[in-house]
Motif scaffolding. Structure first.
Motif, short mmCIF file in Angstrom:
data_model
loop_
_atom_site.label_atom_id
_atom_site.label_comp_id
_atom_site.label_asym_id
_atom_site.label_seq_id
_atom_site.Cartn_x
_atom_site.Cartn_y
_atom_site.Cartn_z
N ASN A 151 6.01 -132.41 -7.43
CA ASN A 151 4.91 -132.80 -6.54
C ASN A 151 4.12 -133.95 -7.16
O ASN A 151 4.31 -134.28 -8.34
CB ASN A 151 4.03 -131.58 -6.24
CG ASN A 151 4.63 -130.72 -5.13
OD1 ASN A 151 5.59 -131.12 -4.48
ND2 ASN A 151 4.07 -129.56 -4.92
N PRO A 152 3.22 -134.56 -6.37
CA PRO A 152 2.54 -135.76 -6.85
C PRO A 152 1.85 -135.57 -8.20
O PRO A 152 1.29 -134.52 -8.47
CB PRO A 152 1.51 -136.04 -5.75
CG PRO A 152 2.15 -135.48 -4.52
CD PRO A 152 2.86 -134.24 -4.97
N LEU A 167 10.18 -125.98 -8.73
CA LEU A 167 9.16 -126.89 -8.20
C LEU A 167 8.02 -127.01 -9.20
O LEU A 167 7.57 -126.00 -9.75
CB LEU A 167 8.62 -126.36 -6.87
CG LEU A 167 7.46 -127.15 -6.24
CD1 LEU A 167 7.60 -127.20 -4.72
CD2 LEU A 167 6.10 -126.56 -6.61
N GLY A 169 4.19 -128.19 -9.45
CA GLY A 169 3.06 -128.48 -8.57
C GLY A 169 2.34 -129.76 -8.95
O GLY A 169 2.50 -130.30 -10.06
N ALA A 170 1.51 -130.20 -8.03
CA ALA A 170 0.75 -131.44 -8.24
C ALA A 170 -0.06 -131.36 -9.53
O ALA A 170 -0.68 -130.35 -9.82
CB ALA A 170 -0.18 -131.65 -7.05
N LEU A 185 8.25 -121.54 -9.41
CA LEU A 185 7.18 -122.41 -8.90
C LEU A 185 6.13 -122.56 -9.99
O LEU A 185 5.58 -121.56 -10.46
CB LEU A 185 6.50 -121.79 -7.68
CG LEU A 185 7.38 -121.42 -6.49
CD1 LEU A 185 6.52 -120.80 -5.38
CD2 LEU A 185 8.10 -122.65 -5.97
N GLY A 187 2.48 -123.83 -10.66
CA GLY A 187 1.32 -124.12 -9.83
C GLY A 187 0.70 -125.48 -10.12
O GLY A 187 0.85 -126.04 -11.22
N ALA A 188 -0.03 -125.96 -9.14
CA ALA A 188 -0.75 -127.22 -9.30
C ALA A 188 -1.67 -127.12 -10.52
O ALA A 188 -2.32 -126.09 -10.74
CB ALA A 188 -1.57 -127.50 -8.05
N VAL A 201 6.38 -117.26 -10.34
CA VAL A 201 5.27 -118.18 -10.08
C VAL A 201 4.43 -118.21 -11.35
O VAL A 201 4.06 -117.16 -11.87
CB VAL A 201 4.41 -117.68 -8.90
CG1 VAL A 201 3.26 -118.66 -8.63
CG2 VAL A 201 5.24 -117.46 -7.65
N SER A 203 1.06 -120.23 -13.26
CA SER A 203 -0.03 -121.20 -13.06
C SER A 203 -1.06 -121.05 -14.17
O SER A 203 -1.01 -120.11 -14.98
CB SER A 203 -0.69 -121.02 -11.69
OG SER A 203 -1.20 -119.72 -11.58
N GLY A 204 -1.96 -121.99 -14.23
CA GLY A 204 -3.05 -121.95 -15.20
C GLY A 204 -2.75 -122.75 -16.45
O GLY A 204 -1.69 -123.33 -16.63
N GLN A 217 7.69 -117.97 -0.09
CA GLN A 217 7.22 -119.08 -0.94
C GLN A 217 8.37 -119.91 -1.48
O GLN A 217 8.12 -120.96 -2.04
CB GLN A 217 6.57 -118.52 -2.22
CG GLN A 217 5.32 -117.75 -2.09
CD GLN A 217 4.96 -117.23 -3.47
OE1 GLN A 217 5.77 -116.58 -4.12
NE2 GLN A 217 3.77 -117.54 -3.91
C1 LIG Z 1 0.69 -121.42 -7.79
C2 LIG Z 1 1.07 -121.30 -6.32
C3 LIG Z 1 2.58 -121.49 -6.14
C4 LIG Z 1 0.62 -119.91 -5.90
O1 LIG Z 1 0.84 -119.70 -4.57
P1 LIG Z 1 0.53 -118.24 -3.99
O2 LIG Z 1 1.29 -117.21 -4.75
O3 LIG Z 1 0.72 -118.33 -2.50
O4 LIG Z 1 -0.98 -118.04 -4.40
P2 LIG Z 1 -2.26 -117.73 -3.51
O5 LIG Z 1 -2.65 -118.96 -2.74
O6 LIG Z 1 -2.04 -116.45 -2.75
O7 LIG Z 1 -3.35 -117.50 -4.63
C5 LIG Z 1 -3.30 -116.36 -5.48
C6 LIG Z 1 -4.37 -116.53 -6.54
O8 LIG Z 1 -3.96 -117.56 -7.47
C7 LIG Z 1 -4.96 -118.62 -7.50
N1 LIG Z 1 -4.21 -119.87 -7.57
C8 LIG Z 1 -3.41 -120.42 -6.63
N2 LIG Z 1 -2.89 -121.56 -7.06
C9 LIG Z 1 -3.35 -121.73 -8.32
C10 LIG Z 1 -3.15 -122.75 -9.28
N3 LIG Z 1 -2.34 -123.79 -9.03
N4 LIG Z 1 -3.78 -122.62 -10.47
C11 LIG Z 1 -4.60 -121.56 -10.72
N5 LIG Z 1 -4.81 -120.56 -9.83
C12 LIG Z 1 -4.20 -120.66 -8.65
C13 LIG Z 1 -5.72 -118.48 -6.19
O9 LIG Z 1 -7.04 -119.01 -6.30
C14 LIG Z 1 -5.73 -116.99 -5.99
O10 LIG Z 1 -6.70 -116.40 -6.83
P3 LIG Z 1 -7.67 -115.23 -6.30
O11 LIG Z 1 -6.75 -114.11 -5.95
O12 LIG Z 1 -8.54 -114.97 -7.46
O13 LIG Z 1 -8.35 -115.79 -5.11
C15 LIG Z 1 0.38 -122.38 -5.44
O14 LIG Z 1 -0.99 -122.10 -5.25
C16 LIG Z 1 0.50 -123.78 -6.00
O15 LIG Z 1 -0.25 -124.24 -6.86
N6 LIG Z 1 1.54 -124.51 -5.47
C17 LIG Z 1 1.73 -125.91 -5.74
C18 LIG Z 1 0.95 -126.67 -4.69
C19 LIG Z 1 1.00 -128.18 -4.81
O16 LIG Z 1 1.52 -128.77 -5.74
N7 LIG Z 1 0.48 -128.81 -3.77
C20 LIG Z 1 0.54 -130.22 -3.62
C21 LIG Z 1 1.54 -130.53 -2.56
S1 LIG Z 1 1.74 -132.24 -2.33
#
Ligand SMILES: CC(C)(COP(=O)(O)OP(=O)(O)OC[C@H]1O[C@@H](n2cnc3c(N)ncnc32)[C@H](O)[C@@H]1OP(=O)(O)O)[C@@H](O)C(=O)NCCC(=O)NCCS
Length: 219
Positions: A151-152, A167, A169-170, A185, A187-188, A201, A203-204, A217
């Protein structure tokens, strides 16, 4: 050229094709196929001046050495469509935006899309139907297996292996020498400091695994 996918990335790829065409690199008329385009995406395509020409079934039926790009974010969906098209004589050109840079010894697999601002430094292997989105960077000696998506602004350090369909994330960073398992995956904004297994998945900062990938997902 047929773009598969009327969503955001599909229209970004259409824009990339316009850019290439303006520089004399053409793949014929541009049309989009999508099995379930939303009303909003139909309208957006219309305003881009790109026709919606049918479904993936229509493409499979009518393919005549048609150049095709799979412009769908989900690796699972991309793979399923690549499998359906494998019985046709579709071709999958490699698309590199003129403002991307691809260094020495980089090999690009069929259907890969390298967007504006992406940087691939040296001696990198990019598999089939890989997307490297805007401003993503990939260091030396990386291996991006088939259907990977960056991602970007993501940063993949040197000597990293991203297994099939994973994947990044951004704005996420993968530190040097690591391996990310298939369909995982990242996470961003994550910073990956250890190898990651397949199908999770993470993240962090530092990245922690917090779930298994579920079908909805699947990258
Ligand atoms: C990490 C990821 C895959 C998780 O997706 P998911 O399992 O559907 O997660 P949810 O949206 O249900 O969030 C679950 C929890 O994780 C947190 N969370 C989601 N993405 C996160 C990330 N990237 N970093 C830290 N925490 C994240 C949410 O705030 C939520 O916390 P909460 O329960 O305390 O509210 C997704 O959020 C992500 O980052 N995908 C990449 C997106 C990207 O790159 N977008 C740009 C496209 S061009």
């Amino acid at each position: 050229m047929v773009v598969v996918g009327a969503g955001g990335f599909g229209r970004e790829v259409a824009s990339l094709l316009f850019e290439l065409r303006s520089r004399g690199v053409g793949f014929g008329d541009i049309g989009v196929v999508d099995d379930r385009p939303s009303m909003a995406n139909r309208a957006r395509l219309h305003s881009l001046g790109v026709p919606l020409i049918g479904t993936v079934d229509d493409l499979v039926r009518n393919c005549r050495e048609t150049p095709v790009v799979l412009a769908i974010g989900s690796a699972t969906a991309r793979r399923a469509i690549a499998d359906r098209l494998s019985v046709t004589d579709a071709t999958f050109p490699i698309l590199v935006h003129p403002q991307a840079s691809v260094g020495a010894g980089v090999t690009l697999g069929e259907g890969s899309v390298i967007c504006a601002g992406a940087r691939l430094s040296a001696q990198i292997r990019v598999g089939r139907h890989v997307h490297v989105d805007q401003n993503a960077t990939v260091g030396h000696d990386c291996d991006l297996e088939d259907f990977v998506r960056l991602n970007p602004q993501s940063c993949v350090s040197g000597d990293v292996t991203l297994e099939t369909g994973s994947l990044v994330g951004a704005n996420a960073t993968i530190l040097q020498g690591l391996r990310v398992g298939g369909h995982t995956l990242v996470g961003a904004g994550a910073v990956v400091t250890h190898d990651l297994p397949a199908g999770v998945v993470a993240s962090g900062v530092p990245a922690r695994v917090h779930a298994r990938v579920v079908a909805a997902q699947a990258g």
